[in-house]
Design a protein around this motif. Structure first.
Motif, PDB file in Angstrom:
ATOM      1  N   VAL A 119       1.048  -1.062   0.011  1.00 40.63           N
ATOM      2  CA  VAL A 119       0.016   0.207  -0.006  1.00 40.63           C
ATOM      3  C   VAL A 119       0.982   1.356   0.034  1.00 40.63           C
ATOM      4  N   LYS A 123      -0.962   7.225   2.396  1.00 40.04           N
ATOM      5  CA  LYS A 123      -1.331   7.326   3.871  1.00 40.04           C
ATOM      6  C   LYS A 123      -2.682   8.243   4.024  1.00 40.04           C
ATOM      7  N   ALA A 128      -5.091   1.925   3.191  1.00 37.03           N
ATOM      8  CA  ALA A 128      -3.957   2.630   4.377  1.00 37.03           C
ATOM      9  C   ALA A 128      -4.680   3.011   5.253  1.00 37.03           C
TER      10      ALA A 128
END
Length: 243
Positions: A119, A123, A128
């Motif tokens: 991933v 973020k 994620a």
């Protein structure tokens, strides 16, 4: 027996110098490179650092550069450098969001990216969620990162990470650029009761770095409560999902 950890903050990077957090995955400054030389000297004189069998890095340019400049003497002995997204900085600001793994692997062939979370560097998306900027995901990420090291066979592990994550989610201690601290594991201690998981991995700092404010003596000695300055809820996305 779990390993001893040497936790290092990266040396000064461009966003630190310019106070510009819009710089994506910034490089070290010239001052930062010079700081790495001081860090290198200190670690080379540290008996525990000489026994390090693994180097773990946040997969960011500044942390990788810090590791390569200050730990080259370990790398030359065959010590592996392994990228772990769990040690990234807290936020999703550009300066704290990494470059594509394929680009990093091409630029830093001596770093092992094979176990990097696919991933990364996302973020902010639902996929994620364990990297989101909030108290619960950050403390859980710290716990998971420590758990991965707790079972490692190496006697000593060096981790190159970031000040916010190390202070607010891992140790409660301050880290100046390029400074480091040494810890032993103390299972089931040190994490707040609502840290969001079933198992805690507390850390006990060695007096050698606790009393003088880090291995280089550059950092503040007072400490903070883990998670105390993190937002209770998740902060809205600061970047669109990274492709």
């Amino acid at each position: 027996m779990p390993p001893t950890l040497i936790l290092v903050r990266h040396a000064q990077a461009l966003h630190n110098e310019m106070k510009d957090y819009s710089i994506r995955d910034p490089d070290l400054t010239m001052l930062g490179q010079n700081q790495c030389l001081e860090l290198r000297k200190s670690l080379m004189e540290n008996p525990l650092a000489k026994e390090a069998g693994l180097i773990v890095v946040s997969p960011m340019r500044r942390t990788i550069q810090t590791a390569l400049l200050s730990l080259d003497w370990l790398i030359e002995k065959g010590v592996k450098v392994e990228a772990d997204a769990g040690w990234q900085e807290n936020s999703a600001k550009p300066c704290d969001t990494g470059s594509p793994a394929s680009k990093l692997a091409e630029e830093f062939p001596g770093v092992d990216f094979s176990a990097l979370d696919p991933v990364f560097p996302d973020k902010t998306s639902p996929a994620a969620s364990h990297y989101h900027f909030g108290r619960t995901p950050l403390l859980a990420r710290a716990r998971a990162a420590l758990a991965r090291l707790y079972t490692r066979p190496e006697k000593v592990i060096v981790v190159v990470s970031h000040s916010g994550f190390l202070r607010l989610a891992v140790t409660g201690c301050y880290y100046f650029n390029a400074d480091y601290r040494v810890f032993d594991f103390s299972p089931q201690e040190g994490m707040p009761p609502d840290h969001g998981g079933d198992e805690a991995y507390g850390l006990v700092q060695h007096p050698s770095t606790k009393e003088r404010g880090g291995g280089l003596g550059w950092s503040w000695t007072h400490e903070v409560v883990l998670g105390a300055d993190l937002p209770d809820g998740e902060v809205p996305n600061e970047l669109p999902p990274v492709s």
